[in-house]
Design a protein around this motif. Sequence first.
Motif: not given
Length: 448
Positions: A116, A118, A122, A124, A130, A272, A275
């Motif tokens: 996903e 994040t 980035e 995760t 991560v 995500g 995000v």
Amino acid sequence: MSDYDFDLFTIGAGSGGVRASRVASAHGAKVAVAEEYRVGGTCVIRGCVPKKMLVYGAHFAEDLEDAKQFGWDLGETSFDWERLRDTVLGDVDRLSKLYTETLENHDVTVFEERAEITGDHEITLASGKVVTAKYILIATGAEPAVLDFPGSEHAITSNEAFHLPEVPKRIMIAGGGYIANEFAGIFHEFGAKVCIVNRSDTLLRGYDQALSDRLLKISMTKGINFHFNTTFKSITKNDDGSLHVELNGDDDQTVDCVLFATGRSPNVEGLGLDVAGVEQGRIGEILVDEYSKTNVDHIYAVGDVTNRVQLTPVAIREGQAFADTVFNNDPRTVSYDHIPSAVFSHPPISAVGLTEGEARNQLGNIRVYQSDFRPMKNVVAGRNERGLYKMIVDAATDKVVGIHMIGPDSPEIMQGFAVAVKAGLTKADFDATVAIHPTMAEELVLLK
């Protein structure tokens, strides 16, 4: 040293994601792929590859019957669904391992878990790990669309169809597209009583009307039932495990299985995207430009998740173009004109270019050539099923702008003729080509 753990992190190891990842790595990038289910994606694991294997298995039902007219006395025959199912699933395992080996041989790191986005650059993983990447490629494909009404949880999708414990004696298929018609043919040949429920009065939207009408006629002759302009009201599970289906617009039915084949939706849940600020379309598809880049500079997407053209070879080309563009300084785009396609129904359909209706709307003055014939094999076998080939020609330029076929081996025949249409050859070019006789394909160079 890079500021990131990877140059490229691909989410989804289907056809598009695998091609993009291994090519990017070959160009010198440090690449990782995350796949939450199995490497290979929809096509290899639960789509076109295992489905085509079932289509091959289904063809033997008619071939064994036709063999009698060709002098073969085979005695009593029977069909073992479990044997075919397990053989197909075993080959899927083999192919998935080969895809994994391909990635590993190209030094691509494979994470067999969900990923996903994040944060900025980035990702995760489900394990909590991560990682960061200079570029992120989303290649998560699509998933079967599921209808929502009382009792709809009792239905299955094409995903589960490959794992059925037995062939249902009675199966109801929701939908009128290629998946619905393909599974209708498969289960009919395996001995099931099949009916198709379609909310509209159109089969195979996007294909030439003459081919859709011919498939409908042949399918009805075989014994497949169709319920048009019909929707689902409810499904109730009976004590004996059968399903009572209430329909809007038709009589209630009792069946042993209901299969949803009502299209495929972009697989974007939990990625995500909100995000990351990635823009999406009406049905959740990831919006991209001609280079597969989203509105976020470092995030790209290829394949069915973009809902451009939901075909495996298209996803592969998009993945290749992405990798060449971003990691080889060789900007490439994909042409979506004249993409050939097929429906592996019984008999199969194939098409490339404009339908007759599309050509009339876009070009105005066209010429239509048609051959309605009975394949030699069907004649000898005593099977009345007829093939239909159509050629659409731009009257102003003599260019062949569309070819549409229904009949044995149509997809195999079409691949070569799709090259001719893509190349812009004319009807005169087809006429100047000597036929291979006797074949079905020769019809396309003999059209008058």
